[in-house]
Design a protein around this motif. Structure first.
Motif, PDB file in Angstrom:
ATOM      1  N   ASN A  55       0.728  -1.188   0.154  1.00 28.08           N
ATOM      2  CA  ASN A  55       0.009   0.132  -0.028  1.00 28.08           C
ATOM      3  C   ASN A  55       0.861   1.343  -0.018  1.00 28.08           C
ATOM      4  O   ASN A  55       2.007   1.144   0.585  1.00 28.08           O
ATOM      5  CB  ASN A  55      -0.780  -0.062   1.334  1.00 28.08           C
ATOM      6  N   LEU A  57       0.287   3.895   1.341  1.00 24.77           N
ATOM      7  CA  LEU A  57       0.292   4.785   2.572  1.00 24.77           C
ATOM      8  C   LEU A  57       0.803   3.682   3.506  1.00 24.77           C
ATOM      9  O   LEU A  57       0.597   4.134   4.990  1.00 24.77           O
ATOM     10  CB  LEU A  57      -1.081   4.964   2.800  1.00 24.77           C
ATOM     11  N   CYS A 138      -0.561  20.176   3.147  1.00 27.42           N
ATOM     12  CA  CYS A 138      -2.089  20.464   3.052  1.00 27.42           C
ATOM     13  C   CYS A 138      -2.673  19.737   4.432  1.00 27.42           C
ATOM     14  O   CYS A 138      -3.709  19.805   4.486  1.00 27.42           O
ATOM     15  CB  CYS A 138      -2.695  20.263   1.923  1.00 27.42           C
ATOM     16  N   HIS A 139      -1.999  18.897   4.994  1.00 27.93           N
ATOM     17  CA  HIS A 139      -2.577  17.931   6.026  1.00 27.93           C
ATOM     18  C   HIS A 139      -1.247  17.656   6.965  1.00 27.93           C
ATOM     19  O   HIS A 139      -0.183  17.782   6.695  1.00 27.93           O
ATOM     20  CB  HIS A 139      -3.044  16.521   5.125  1.00 27.93           C
ATOM     21  N   VAL A 169     -10.080  17.603   1.965  1.00 29.60           N
ATOM     22  CA  VAL A 169      -9.744  16.850   1.107  1.00 29.60           C
ATOM     23  C   VAL A 169      -8.396  15.892   1.671  1.00 29.60           C
ATOM     24  O   VAL A 169      -8.751  14.608   2.021  1.00 29.60           O
ATOM     25  CB  VAL A 169      -9.234  17.461  -0.093  1.00 29.60           C
ATOM     26  N   CYS A 170      -7.288  16.460   1.741  1.00 28.62           N
ATOM     27  CA  CYS A 170      -6.272  15.748   1.947  1.00 28.62           C
ATOM     28  C   CYS A 170      -6.222  15.001   3.352  1.00 28.62           C
ATOM     29  O   CYS A 170      -5.667  13.812   3.438  1.00 28.62           O
ATOM     30  CB  CYS A 170      -4.969  16.623   1.906  1.00 28.62           C
ATOM     31  N   LEU A 173      -7.086  11.162   4.220  1.00 32.32           N
ATOM     32  CA  LEU A 173      -6.245   9.869   3.594  1.00 32.32           C
ATOM     33  C   LEU A 173      -5.372   9.568   4.744  1.00 32.32           C
ATOM     34  O   LEU A 173      -4.855   8.513   4.662  1.00 32.32           O
ATOM     35  CB  LEU A 173      -5.770  10.151   2.437  1.00 32.32           C
ATOM     36  N   PHE A 174      -5.080  10.481   5.801  1.00 33.55           N
ATOM     37  CA  PHE A 174      -3.788  10.078   6.713  1.00 33.55           C
ATOM     38  C   PHE A 174      -4.217   9.794   7.959  1.00 33.55           C
ATOM     39  O   PHE A 174      -4.587  10.620   8.680  1.00 33.55           O
ATOM     40  CB  PHE A 174      -2.659  11.336   6.558  1.00 33.55           C
ATOM     41  N   HIS A 195     -21.380  14.803  -0.649  1.00 30.63           N
ATOM     42  CA  HIS A 195     -21.275  14.548  -1.550  1.00 30.63           C
ATOM     43  C   HIS A 195     -19.919  14.682  -2.412  1.00 30.63           C
ATOM     44  O   HIS A 195     -19.459  14.172  -3.245  1.00 30.63           O
ATOM     45  CB  HIS A 195     -22.493  14.336  -2.471  1.00 30.63           C
ATOM     46  N   PRO A 198     -16.512  13.171  -0.190  1.00 33.84           N
ATOM     47  CA  PRO A 198     -16.945  11.866   0.296  1.00 33.84           C
ATOM     48  C   PRO A 198     -15.721  11.123   1.149  1.00 33.84           C
ATOM     49  O   PRO A 198     -16.001  10.593   2.150  1.00 33.84           O
ATOM     50  CB  PRO A 198     -17.150  10.878  -1.074  1.00 33.84           C
ATOM     51  N   HIS A 199     -14.450  11.204   0.784  1.00 34.07           N
ATOM     52  CA  HIS A 199     -13.366  10.650   1.672  1.00 34.07           C
ATOM     53  C   HIS A 199     -13.537  11.110   3.087  1.00 34.07           C
ATOM     54  O   HIS A 199     -13.244  10.399   3.821  1.00 34.07           O
ATOM     55  CB  HIS A 199     -12.181  10.897   0.912  1.00 34.07           C
ATOM     56  N   MET A 202     -16.634   9.761   4.917  1.00 35.88           N
ATOM     57  CA  MET A 202     -16.362   8.401   4.969  1.00 35.88           C
ATOM     58  C   MET A 202     -15.585   8.016   6.144  1.00 35.88           C
ATOM     59  O   MET A 202     -15.822   6.993   6.954  1.00 35.88           O
ATOM     60  CB  MET A 202     -15.971   7.646   3.881  1.00 35.88           C
ATOM     61  N   GLN A 231     -25.525   8.270   3.407  1.00 32.02           N
ATOM     62  CA  GLN A 231     -25.165   7.565   2.365  1.00 32.02           C
ATOM     63  C   GLN A 231     -23.790   7.375   2.059  1.00 32.02           C
ATOM     64  O   GLN A 231     -23.648   6.276   1.475  1.00 32.02           O
ATOM     65  CB  GLN A 231     -25.585   8.388   1.035  1.00 32.02           C
ATOM     66  N   ILE A 232     -22.849   8.275   2.585  1.00 36.30           N
ATOM     67  CA  ILE A 232     -21.561   7.886   2.396  1.00 36.30           C
ATOM     68  C   ILE A 232     -20.844   7.010   3.697  1.00 36.30           C
ATOM     69  O   ILE A 232     -20.197   6.181   3.436  1.00 36.30           O
ATOM     70  CB  ILE A 232     -20.746   9.307   2.479  1.00 36.30           C
TER      71      ILE A 232
ATOM     72  N   HIS B   2      -2.390  16.203  -1.776  1.00 35.53           N
ATOM     73  CA  HIS B   2      -1.688  15.177  -0.955  1.00 35.53           C
ATOM     74  C   HIS B   2      -1.079  14.078  -1.873  1.00 35.53           C
ATOM     75  O   HIS B   2      -0.204  13.222  -1.252  1.00 35.53           O
ATOM     76  CB  HIS B   2      -2.875  14.149  -0.341  1.00 35.53           C
ATOM     77  N   SER B   9       6.428   9.313  -0.679  1.00 35.78           N
ATOM     78  CA  SER B   9       6.439   7.927  -0.154  1.00 35.78           C
ATOM     79  C   SER B   9       6.548   6.786  -0.924  1.00 35.78           C
ATOM     80  O   SER B   9       7.282   5.807  -0.500  1.00 35.78           O
ATOM     81  CB  SER B   9       5.430   7.748   1.162  1.00 35.78           C
ATOM     82  N   LEU B  82     -17.921   7.518  -4.385  1.00 31.31           N
ATOM     83  CA  LEU B  82     -18.127   7.024  -2.890  1.00 31.31           C
ATOM     84  C   LEU B  82     -19.592   6.991  -2.548  1.00 31.31           C
ATOM     85  O   LEU B  82     -19.915   6.833  -1.360  1.00 31.31           O
ATOM     86  CB  LEU B  82     -17.199   7.615  -1.935  1.00 31.31           C
ATOM     87  N   ILE B  83     -20.463   7.548  -3.395  1.00 32.20           N
ATOM     88  CA  ILE B  83     -21.870   7.581  -2.875  1.00 32.20           C
ATOM     89  C   ILE B  83     -22.465   6.106  -3.084  1.00 32.20           C
ATOM     90  O   ILE B  83     -22.743   5.669  -4.118  1.00 32.20           O
ATOM     91  CB  ILE B  83     -22.722   8.674  -3.881  1.00 32.20           C
ATOM     92  N   LEU B  84     -22.583   5.573  -2.210  1.00 28.83           N
ATOM     93  CA  LEU B  84     -22.901   4.282  -2.058  1.00 28.83           C
ATOM     94  C   LEU B  84     -24.504   3.717  -1.973  1.00 28.83           C
ATOM     95  O   LEU B  84     -25.187   3.900  -1.038  1.00 28.83           O
ATOM     96  CB  LEU B  84     -22.347   3.327  -0.880  1.00 28.83           C
ATOM     97  N   ALA B  91     -28.797   1.585   0.505  1.00 28.28           N
ATOM     98  CA  ALA B  91     -27.531   2.101   0.905  1.00 28.28           C
ATOM     99  C   ALA B  91     -26.292   1.318   1.355  1.00 28.28           C
ATOM    100  O   ALA B  91     -25.474   1.670   1.826  1.00 28.28           O
ATOM    101  CB  ALA B  91     -27.405   3.615   1.462  1.00 28.28           C
ATOM    102  N   LEU B 101      -4.569   1.438  -3.688  1.00 31.44           N
ATOM    103  CA  LEU B 101      -3.712   2.678  -3.841  1.00 31.44           C
ATOM    104  C   LEU B 101      -2.411   1.650  -3.517  1.00 31.44           C
ATOM    105  O   LEU B 101      -1.768   1.539  -2.466  1.00 31.44           O
ATOM    106  CB  LEU B 101      -3.740   3.658  -2.726  1.00 31.44           C
ATOM    107  N   MET B 102      -2.022   0.947  -4.634  1.00 29.48           N
ATOM    108  CA  MET B 102      -0.800   0.103  -4.502  1.00 29.48           C
ATOM    109  C   MET B 102       0.177   0.262  -5.342  1.00 29.48           C
ATOM    110  O   MET B 102       0.260   0.789  -6.391  1.00 29.48           O
ATOM    111  CB  MET B 102      -1.315  -1.384  -4.704  1.00 29.48           C
ATOM    112  N   LEU B 103       1.548   0.073  -4.827  1.00 28.18           N
ATOM    113  CA  LEU B 103       2.816  -0.097  -5.497  1.00 28.18           C
ATOM    114  C   LEU B 103       3.079  -1.541  -5.885  1.00 28.18           C
ATOM    115  O   LEU B 103       3.109  -2.497  -4.868  1.00 28.18           O
ATOM    116  CB  LEU B 103       3.994   0.293  -4.520  1.00 28.18           C
TER     117      LEU B 103
END
Lengths: 276, 109
Positions: A55, A57, A138-139, A169-170, A173-174, A195, A198-199, A202, A231-232, B2, B9, B82-84, B91, B101-103
């Motif tokens: 991965n 990350l 940014c994060h 946004v950023c 993910l971290f 919407h 969403p990340h 979520m 929904q998310i 990001h 990385s 991602l709107i499930l 839903a 998200l893979m190497l």
């Protein structure tokens, strides 16, 4: 024993030039491998493909796991507070620290691209605070939190609020190693944010709608916002409050106290109270 | 943005394995639901790889489509975001594919 043994008598006389004495002595029984199948000619600078399968990350996630263990070992709860710029993260934290006073032993790690303005506001209420300036970043990431925790040196059993860089946004993910992610949205931003980003939604364990005192003046549909959030992310918790007037803060303090945080009726009643 | 720190990385992870060897290609898999834009990674890769053994390497990004399954009606369908939400109205949707998200691998000279 070895499955790689050559046939005893090569019947077909095809001549490949290289002798195939190349590799596996079968001395120790297990056919220990050449990891790469096409390796047996003797230059070691031939092009090859190295499988990695990891991965992207992974490094951050590993550091986050270390942070999480470090925090849990000391009984420290860390909350990663995220929002777009200006949603009221710092106001909420200042109000929280002021209201709860000695009932909540807490420190703050502030993330901003530049300035220590937010840290100054926390310091003004007499709490330990560390400002991390990410510069172009940014994060916050797990390594930055590690350094922030080293500097803050929070006491055992306390609470650490991590105010992330204002950005929907950023930061999503971290993983930092926090106990929970709290996303703050203000009613002036519009109810379509789940919407659009969403990340972030979520990832949230708790979504706070802030500046609820402005609901009479803006076109923000709390129920619609909640529906889009669900929904998310069907499992996230949900609070509506105003850090300025104090309306609804009881629900937030309950959540921090770990009591009645699962109560959806609390959210409903707050919504009823605060809706125009 | 990001993608810049993720690309950094990526380069660190590759160099951990390849050291001084010249890297000619990097193979990634980036799903549409990963939160990372392949185009932004391509842009960042040129910048972040400059002066390293990865400079000039081809960045090959496999972009699988998102796939989901509805736990209510059991239908499988493509998921572009991602709107499930299943067409049946549920839903309660499981993401099967698209968050990668893979190497995957690197090619060295």
């Amino acid at each position: 024993m070895s499955l790689l043994q050559e046939p005893a008598a090569p019947v077909h006389p095809h001549e490949h030039p290289h002798d195939h004495e190349h590799s596996h002595d079968h001395g120790d029984g297990h056919a220990h491998d050449h990891a790469h199948p096409h390796s047996h000619d003797h230059g070691d600078h031939h092009p090859e493909t190295i499988p990695l399968e990891q991965n992207l990350l992974a490094k951050n996630d590993l550091l986050a796991a270390r942070n999480r263990g470090w925090l849990e070992g000391r009984g420290i709860r860390a909350f990663n507070v995220m929002s777009s710029p200006g949603a009221g993260k710092t106001t909420l934290l200042v109000r929280t620290l002021t209201d709860l006073g000695d009932r909540l032993r807490a420190g703050v790690i502030e993330g901003d691209q530049e300035t220590s303005l937010d840290a100054d506001r926390i310091r003004a209420v007499g709490r330990p605070v560390i400002q991390i300036n990410t510069g172009a970043g940014c994060h916050l990431d797990a390594d930055m939190l590690r350094r922030g925790l080293d500097a803050l040196d929070p006491e055992t059993g306390s609470t650490v609020f991590i105010e992330n860089v204002g950005n929907l946004v950023c930061p999503a993910l971290f993983d930092l190693g926090e106990a929970a992610k709290v996303v703050v949205v203000s009613v002036t931003e519009g109810d379509d944010k789940p919407h659009k980003y969403p990340h972030m939604f979520m990832a949230a364990d708790l979504v706070i709608v802030n500046k609820a005192d402005l609901l009479p003046y803006v076109d923000f549909d709390v129920d619609g916002f909640r529906r889009r959030t669900r929904q998310i992310n069907p499992r996230t918790e949900f609070l509506v409050l105003s850090a300025t007037t104090g309306d609804g803060l009881a629900g937030w303090y309950d959540w921090l106290g770990g009591t009645s945080s699962r109560s959806s009726t609390l959210t409903e009643s707050l919504t009823d109270t605060l809706s125009p | 943005m990001h993608e810049l720190s993720i690309t950094q990385s990526l380069i660190d992870a590759v160099l951990d394995r390849t050291g001084e060897r010249t890297v000619t290609a990097v193979n990634l898999r980036v799903g549409p639901l990963s939160g990372v834009l392949p185009d932004a990674m391509r842009f960042c890769f040129d910048v972040a790889s400059a002066g390293t053994p990865l400079e000039g390497a081809r960045l090959m990004i496999d972009e699988p489509r998102g796939l989901a399954r509805c736990r209510s009606c059991d239908d499988e369908f493509e998921l572009a975001d991602l709107i499930l939400l299943c067409h049946c109205g549920s839903a309660d949707v499981e993401v099967l594919r698209g968050r990668e998200l893979m190497l995957l691998s690197v090619e060295v000279a």
